[in-house]
Design a protein around this motif. Structure first.
Motif, short mmCIF file in Angstrom:
data_model
loop_
_atom_site.label_atom_id
_atom_site.label_comp_id
_atom_site.label_asym_id
_atom_site.label_seq_id
_atom_site.Cartn_x
_atom_site.Cartn_y
_atom_site.Cartn_z
N VAL A 117 20.39 -2.03 -19.49
CA VAL A 117 19.09 -1.70 -18.88
C VAL A 117 17.96 -2.20 -19.78
N GLN A 118 18.07 -1.92 -21.09
CA GLN A 118 17.03 -2.36 -22.01
C GLN A 118 16.95 -3.89 -22.09
N LYS A 119 18.10 -4.54 -21.95
CA LYS A 119 18.11 -6.01 -21.98
C LYS A 119 17.28 -6.59 -20.84
N LEU A 120 17.30 -5.93 -19.68
CA LEU A 120 16.46 -6.38 -18.56
C LEU A 120 14.99 -6.40 -18.98
N ALA A 121 14.58 -5.35 -19.68
CA ALA A 121 13.18 -5.27 -20.12
C ALA A 121 12.88 -6.34 -21.16
N HIS B 291 1.16 -6.04 -23.54
CA HIS B 291 1.43 -4.96 -22.58
C HIS B 291 2.91 -4.98 -22.19
N ALA B 292 3.46 -6.16 -21.97
CA ALA B 292 4.89 -6.28 -21.61
C ALA B 292 5.77 -5.77 -22.74
N TYR B 293 5.43 -6.12 -23.97
CA TYR B 293 6.20 -5.67 -25.14
C TYR B 293 6.16 -4.15 -25.24
N GLU B 294 5.01 -3.55 -25.03
CA GLU B 294 4.88 -2.09 -25.11
C GLU B 294 5.68 -1.40 -24.01
N LEU B 295 5.72 -2.00 -22.83
CA LEU B 295 6.52 -1.43 -21.74
C LEU B 295 8.01 -1.43 -22.09
N SER B 296 8.47 -2.49 -22.74
CA SER B 296 9.88 -2.55 -23.13
C SER B 296 10.20 -1.47 -24.17
N LYS C 196 19.09 14.72 -18.11
CA LYS C 196 18.82 13.85 -16.96
C LYS C 196 17.47 14.18 -16.35
N GLU C 197 17.14 15.48 -16.29
CA GLU C 197 15.88 15.90 -15.67
C GLU C 197 14.68 15.37 -16.45
N GLN C 198 14.74 15.48 -17.76
CA GLN C 198 13.65 14.99 -18.61
C GLN C 198 13.53 13.48 -18.48
N ALA C 199 14.66 12.77 -18.48
CA ALA C 199 14.65 11.32 -18.37
C ALA C 199 14.11 10.87 -17.02
N PHE C 200 14.46 11.61 -15.97
CA PHE C 200 13.97 11.26 -14.62
C PHE C 200 12.44 11.30 -14.57
N LYS C 201 11.86 12.33 -15.18
CA LYS C 201 10.39 12.45 -15.19
C LYS C 201 9.74 11.32 -16.00
N LYS C 202 10.35 11.01 -17.14
CA LYS C 202 9.82 9.94 -17.99
C LYS C 202 9.92 8.58 -17.29
N LEU C 203 11.02 8.37 -16.57
CA LEU C 203 11.18 7.11 -15.85
C LEU C 203 10.15 6.98 -14.73
N ALA C 204 9.84 8.10 -14.08
CA ALA C 204 8.83 8.07 -13.01
C ALA C 204 7.47 7.65 -13.57
N LEU C 205 7.12 8.18 -14.75
CA LEU C 205 5.86 7.78 -15.40
C LEU C 205 5.89 6.30 -15.78
N TRP C 206 7.07 5.84 -16.24
CA TRP C 206 7.22 4.43 -16.63
C TRP C 206 7.05 3.52 -15.41
N TYR C 207 7.62 3.94 -14.27
CA TYR C 207 7.45 3.17 -13.03
C TYR C 207 5.98 2.99 -12.69
#
Length: 327
Positions: free
Chosen positions: A142-146, A228-233, A246-257
């Protein structure tokens, strides 16, 4: 094995045997290869159902001439004897399923977790064969995609810089003048800055050297979108490091989206869409924080074994020797 004479000692006498002859003797007479129960189909598939455990990994590797094999390994064996559960020629889901279903259903239902990459064929095979197992997509894929998205931005700017330099050189020739590119304060030209920034963009800024820090400062000053791209990765990586559930990660991923949507970088929108398509399997990482590192490590061992064998001339015999060590 090279066909060079090898000195052997027997009953007080030395004699020489050609390397190729010794290999044939080992294959046909010394080893139990001729009676191996998987000999007839090993080049297509091998199965060692007794090595099945509750935690597995699935990955692919190339044996010879780019020929891919799918390998299912037992995590609990830690890359040693008992590691190989199955090796199947190719990556077609139905072929993988056909072999894995030779394992009794009762045993397959005991599997609780399988780590993998994002390949759809592997996801389907595991879903069909190990119905009770959590499918866990490796966080590093997943991180490699970023990281790839960051590099895509850098390469886009590098091509633009090359075009500008070529235009400037052509104009200088037309004007019968010499061309001298701009040299930045660290000694790089703009083209060199973009080329030499490749590796620092894979690293966390806390691990940059002084030279890399200066290069990054010049890079981000000229290309704020790349910053900006580097900071997103980095933020995506931080989710896997910091979140405990999983719940905490789900919320963080939503903010990242949301941050990805606002950034306007198309490569990152593609990354976000890929994560959304596989988010359940990605979030399963936070159950046991499992990765596919064991499978990657085992692939490295297979490649090292192939190298010591000086390539693969006889697939079946190579797999026989591999199974003796790891199955």
């Amino acid at each position: 094995m090279d066909n060079h004479p090898i000195s052997c000692y027997h009953l007080g006498h030395y004699f020489q045997v050609e390397g190729k002859q010794l290999q044939e003797q080992y294959k046909e007479h010394i080893s139990d290869y001729s009676g191996w129960d998987q000999k007839d189909h090993a080049h297509e598939w091998m199965l060692f159902a007794g090595n099945l455990s509750s935690r597995l990994s699935i990955d692919e590797t190339a044996l010879s001439n780019g020929e891919l094999y799918t390998i299912i390994t037992n995590k609990e064996a830690k890359g040693r004897k008992g590691a190989i559960v199955a090796m199947i020629k190719g990556t077609v889901a139905e072929d993988i399923i056909g072999v894995l279903k030779k394992i009794p259903e009762r045993s397959r239902k005991r599997v609780q977790e399988v780590t993998m990459d994002m390949a759809a064929n592997m996801q389907l095979a595991i879903k069909r064969c190990f119905v009770n197992a959590h499918r866990v997509i490796d966080r590093f894929h997943v991180q490699k995609l970023a990281y790839d998205a960051v590099q895509e931005c850098r390469i886009k700017y590098r091509w633009a810089a090359l075009d500008l330099e070529n235009q400037a050189i052509a104009q200088a020739r037309k004007d019968k003048a010499g061309y001298q590119p701009e040299v930045l304060s660290n000694g790089d030209t703009l083209k060199q800055l973009l080329a030499r920034s490749r590796y620092l963009l894979f690293k966390h800024h806390s691990k940059w050297t002084a030279v890399q820090s200066k290069r990054a400062e010049l890079l981000f000053e000229r290309y704020p979108q790349l910053k900006h791209a580097y900071e997103l990765s980095l933020r995506l990586g931080d989710i896997f490091k910091v979140c405990k559930s999983k719940e905490q990660a789900f919320k963080k991923l939503a903010l990242w989206y949301n941050q990805v949507e606002d950034c306007g970088i198309e490569a990152f929108r593609t990354v976000a869409r890929s994560i959304q398509s596989h988010y359940l399997s990605i979030l399963n990482f936070f159950i046991n924080r499992s990765t596919n590192a064991s499978a990657e490590s085992f692939n490295a061992k297979v490649k090292a074994f192939r190298a010591t064998s000086r390539g693969v001339r006889d697939i079946n015999f190579f797999l026989f020797r591999l199974s003796k060590i790891y199955a």
